[in-house]
Design a protein around this motif. Structure first.
Motif, mmCIF file in Angstrom:
data_model
loop_
_atom_site.group_PDB
_atom_site.id
_atom_site.type_symbol
_atom_site.label_atom_id
_atom_site.label_comp_id
_atom_site.label_asym_id
_atom_site.label_seq_id
_atom_site.Cartn_x
_atom_site.Cartn_y
_atom_site.Cartn_z
ATOM 1 N N TYR A 171 53.544 44.688 37.575
ATOM 2 C CA TYR A 171 52.934 43.874 36.517
ATOM 3 C C TYR A 171 51.520 43.452 36.911
ATOM 4 O O TYR A 171 50.587 43.511 36.091
ATOM 5 C CB TYR A 171 53.794 42.642 36.227
ATOM 6 C CG TYR A 171 53.140 41.689 35.264
ATOM 7 C CD1 TYR A 171 53.146 41.955 33.896
ATOM 8 C CD2 TYR A 171 52.496 40.544 35.717
ATOM 9 C CE1 TYR A 171 52.524 41.100 33.001
ATOM 10 C CE2 TYR A 171 51.875 39.680 34.838
ATOM 11 C CZ TYR A 171 51.890 39.951 33.482
ATOM 12 O OH TYR A 171 51.266 39.100 32.600
ATOM 13 N N VAL A 172 51.341 43.018 38.158
ATOM 14 C CA VAL A 172 50.014 42.600 38.631
ATOM 15 C C VAL A 172 49.017 43.744 38.491
ATOM 16 O O VAL A 172 47.880 43.550 38.038
ATOM 17 C CB VAL A 172 50.095 42.125 40.103
ATOM 18 C CG1 VAL A 172 48.694 41.964 40.701
ATOM 19 C CG2 VAL A 172 50.857 40.813 40.192
ATOM 20 N N ASN A 173 49.430 44.954 38.866
ATOM 21 C CA ASN A 173 48.531 46.102 38.822
ATOM 22 C C ASN A 173 48.272 46.583 37.400
ATOM 23 O O ASN A 173 47.199 47.131 37.120
ATOM 24 C CB ASN A 173 49.094 47.242 39.670
ATOM 25 C CG ASN A 173 48.822 47.057 41.140
ATOM 26 O OD1 ASN A 173 47.828 47.537 41.659
ATOM 27 N ND2 ASN A 173 49.711 46.342 41.822
ATOM 28 N N CYS A 174 49.232 46.405 36.511
ATOM 29 C CA CYS A 174 49.019 46.776 35.106
ATOM 30 C C CYS A 174 48.126 45.771 34.399
ATOM 31 O O CYS A 174 47.382 46.133 33.484
ATOM 32 C CB CYS A 174 50.360 46.871 34.370
ATOM 33 S SG CYS A 174 51.367 48.290 34.801
ATOM 34 N N TYR A 175 48.190 44.516 34.821
ATOM 35 C CA TYR A 175 47.476 43.461 34.110
ATOM 36 C C TYR A 175 45.970 43.556 34.294
ATOM 37 O O TYR A 175 45.208 43.408 33.335
ATOM 38 C CB TYR A 175 47.973 42.090 34.581
ATOM 39 C CG TYR A 175 47.362 40.947 33.818
ATOM 40 C CD1 TYR A 175 47.848 40.595 32.556
ATOM 41 C CD2 TYR A 175 46.301 40.218 34.343
ATOM 42 C CE1 TYR A 175 47.290 39.544 31.846
ATOM 43 C CE2 TYR A 175 45.732 39.176 33.638
ATOM 44 C CZ TYR A 175 46.225 38.837 32.389
ATOM 45 O OH TYR A 175 45.667 37.816 31.687
ATOM 46 N N SER A 176 45.517 43.829 35.532
ATOM 47 C CA SER A 176 44.083 43.820 35.768
ATOM 48 C C SER A 176 43.757 44.446 37.113
ATOM 49 O O SER A 176 44.427 44.159 38.108
ATOM 50 C CB SER A 176 43.556 42.376 35.727
ATOM 51 O OG SER A 176 42.244 42.295 36.241
ATOM 52 N N VAL A 177 42.704 45.273 37.140
ATOM 53 C CA VAL A 177 42.215 45.823 38.404
ATOM 54 C C VAL A 177 41.660 44.689 39.265
ATOM 55 O O VAL A 177 41.884 44.638 40.479
ATOM 56 C CB VAL A 177 41.125 46.888 38.159
ATOM 57 C CG1 VAL A 177 40.469 47.300 39.474
ATOM 58 C CG2 VAL A 177 41.723 48.107 37.475
ATOM 59 N N SER A 178 40.949 43.770 38.645
ATOM 60 C CA SER A 178 40.376 42.650 39.394
ATOM 61 C C SER A 178 41.463 41.787 40.014
ATOM 62 O O SER A 178 41.350 41.343 41.166
ATOM 63 C CB SER A 178 39.499 41.793 38.476
ATOM 64 O OG SER A 178 38.413 42.537 37.969
ATOM 65 N N LEU A 179 42.547 41.529 39.282
ATOM 66 C CA LEU A 179 43.650 40.738 39.807
ATOM 67 C C LEU A 179 44.302 41.464 40.980
ATOM 68 O O LEU A 179 44.631 40.843 42.004
ATOM 69 C CB LEU A 179 44.681 40.463 38.711
ATOM 70 C CG LEU A 179 45.935 39.697 39.144
ATOM 71 C CD1 LEU A 179 45.566 38.326 39.704
ATOM 72 C CD2 LEU A 179 46.915 39.558 37.971
ATOM 73 N N ALA A 180 44.479 42.788 40.842
ATOM 74 C CA ALA A 180 45.108 43.564 41.913
ATOM 75 C C ALA A 180 44.260 43.558 43.178
ATOM 76 O O ALA A 180 44.779 43.371 44.288
ATOM 77 C CB ALA A 180 45.350 44.995 41.437
ATOM 78 N N THR A 181 42.940 43.755 43.035
ATOM 79 C CA THR A 181 42.072 43.779 44.219
ATOM 80 C C THR A 181 41.918 42.382 44.822
ATOM 81 O O THR A 181 41.861 42.234 46.038
ATOM 82 C CB THR A 181 40.692 44.357 43.878
ATOM 83 O OG1 THR A 181 40.123 43.636 42.768
ATOM 84 C CG2 THR A 181 40.803 45.822 43.503
ATOM 85 N N SER A 182 41.855 41.357 43.977
ATOM 86 C CA SER A 182 41.785 39.985 44.493
ATOM 87 C C SER A 182 43.060 39.626 45.250
ATOM 88 O O SER A 182 43.011 38.994 46.319
ATOM 89 C CB SER A 182 41.573 38.985 43.343
ATOM 90 O OG SER A 182 40.360 39.231 42.679
ATOM 91 N N THR A 183 44.196 40.026 44.696
ATOM 92 C CA THR A 183 45.476 39.821 45.383
ATOM 93 C C THR A 183 45.469 40.501 46.737
ATOM 94 O O THR A 183 45.921 39.940 47.742
ATOM 95 C CB THR A 183 46.636 40.359 44.531
ATOM 96 O OG1 THR A 183 46.664 39.662 43.280
ATOM 97 C CG2 THR A 183 47.968 40.185 45.233
#
Length: 423
Positions: A171-183
């Protein structure tokens, strides 16, 4: 004037990488992946994926198969050197062929469609889902372990929690590239802090004169065949060194940042792994390590006392970050293969609002869940390592093929690994 069909397609939330957008302005542009990954994020992706569940699972397997402390440390160093040499080959391939997909794109360019097709299917259906399954199973085991201090954790609880984390990471990776890289950046910092705690704890223990465990050296070393199998566990812990190549199309200035991220990331991970293993082996005996299902937790119980709860939390953070990095790159492989027509077209679709390959990510999660249900960590690691390094070897051979097919004078290489060739 655009066709009505094109306008309708552009209104859909998902579109193939070749579809159009900005219809209202009359523009025809390509819907694809955006360059949003910096050098820092790229280095964090490599270190964050490599430093995951492996360092908390593999020490037991490496020590069991090598038989001695000295030999197991050699296996850890050797695995790091092998990974670095492989990554340097990938650095040249990645700056020469700036497409996402890593091995798939390089094999396709060097050997053509049939072998690339074979790799894409094995990797998409087996290797990448197996990696995410192993990571999430490890994460689940370390979360459950404190609740079962005197007995084996319930296997059904471990698998249900692993499935929960697979879904969450996807879900994190589907939601946003920025969210995934920040995570990825945040969890990389957290896991490096955990590594520092273990290393410092081991150093203090050694300075106090507790060298009786680690001083055994090469006592009990096993045969060459056993050592070879020990590399399966060691190389699993280092796996992830090639993950940045899967997202080359999203890396800012890949010709510069890809080699730099590799050069910064892998030696750092190798140093961390060797120091962590020295810490484990200075605190615990060989028998204690081999008897433990959660080596880091056992270490924490010896050194940290009431603060030992820090370790399972740190392992959970580390594994979650590794799972996030693995999921991030796995979706890009399926995306690249589908774009070439080697998988169903829907896997090449990109979310037009978030620019994430959502169908490919969901497909990878589905396969990972299937592998979690009947699998166990040890069998998945052995299976993964053998199949993965077979294709890594083929990919490195493609470097030689491209050197002779397109020598330096014919095609510019921003980075060039040392190799005897025609240039």
């Amino acid at each position: 004037m655009l066709q009505e069909k094109e306008i309708e397609q552009a209104k859909e939330p998902l579109a193939p990488a070749c579809e159009i957008r900005n219809i209202s302005e009359g523009d025809v542009s390509i819907v694809g992946l955006k360059r949003r990954i910096s050098l820092l994020s790229g280095t964090a992706l490599i270190t964050g994926t490599m430093i995951g569940s492996g360092i908390f699972v593999s020490p037991k397997g490496v020590l069991e198969r090598s038989g001695s402390i000295g030999l197991s440390l050699i296996v850890w160093i050797g695995s790091g050197v092998i990974s670095l040499l492989g990554a340097l080959c990938y650095a040249e391939l990645g700056t020469l062929i700036t497409k996402s997909g890593a091995e798939y794109s390089y094999i396709l360019e060097s050997f053509g469609g049939p072998l690339a097709f074979l790799f894409s299917w094995i990797s998409v259906f087996i290797l990448k889902p197996a990696m995410l399954s192993i990571i999430c199973l490890t994460l689940s085991e370390y979360i459950v372990q404190p609740f079962y201090p005197e007995c084996q954790p319930d296997s059904y609880a471990i698998k249900l929690i692993a499935i929960f984390f697979i879904v969450t990471i996807t879900y994190v990776n589907c939601y946003s590239v920025s969210l995934a890289t920040s995570t990825q950046n945040i969890f990389t910092a957290a896991k490096l802090l955990a590594i520092i705690i273990i290393v410092i704890g081991g150093v203090v223990h050694l300075l106090q004169g507790n060298t009786h465990h680690i001083s055994k050296g090469f006592e009990g070393s096993k045969s060459v065949s056993d050592i070879a199998s020990a590399f399966y566990s060691g190389l699993w812990a280092y796996d992830g060194w090639n993950n940045l190549n899967y997202v080359t199309e999203e890396l800012i200035n890949p010709r510069r940042n890809l080699p730099l991220a590799i050069i910064f990331g892998i030696p750092l991970v190798t140093l961390c792994y060797v120091l962590v293993n020295i810490s484990y082996m200075s605190v615990m005996s060989i028998d204690e390590i081999l008897a433990s299902d959660a080596v880091a937790v056992t270490w924490g119980n010896h050194i940290l006392g009431f603060a030992a709860i820090i370790i399972p939390i740190s392992v959970a953070l580390s594994s979650f970050g590794a799972g996030n990095g693995s999921c991030f790159t796995s979706g890009r492989l399926a995306f690249a293969a589908a774009r070439e027509g080697h998988l169903v077209d829907v896997l090449s679709y990109v979310d037009m609002r978030r620019y994430t390959p959502s169908p490919a990510l969901v497909f990878n999660a589905f396969l990972s869940i299937i592998l979690v249900i009947p699998g166990n960590i040890e069998s998945l690691i052995d299976f993964f390592s053998f199949a993965a390094w077979m294709f890594y070897g083929v990919t490195m051979l493609s470097l030689v093929v491209l050197r002779y097919r397109s020598p330096y004078k014919d095609k510019h290489r921003p980075y060039k690994v040392g190799l005897i060739d025609k240039t």
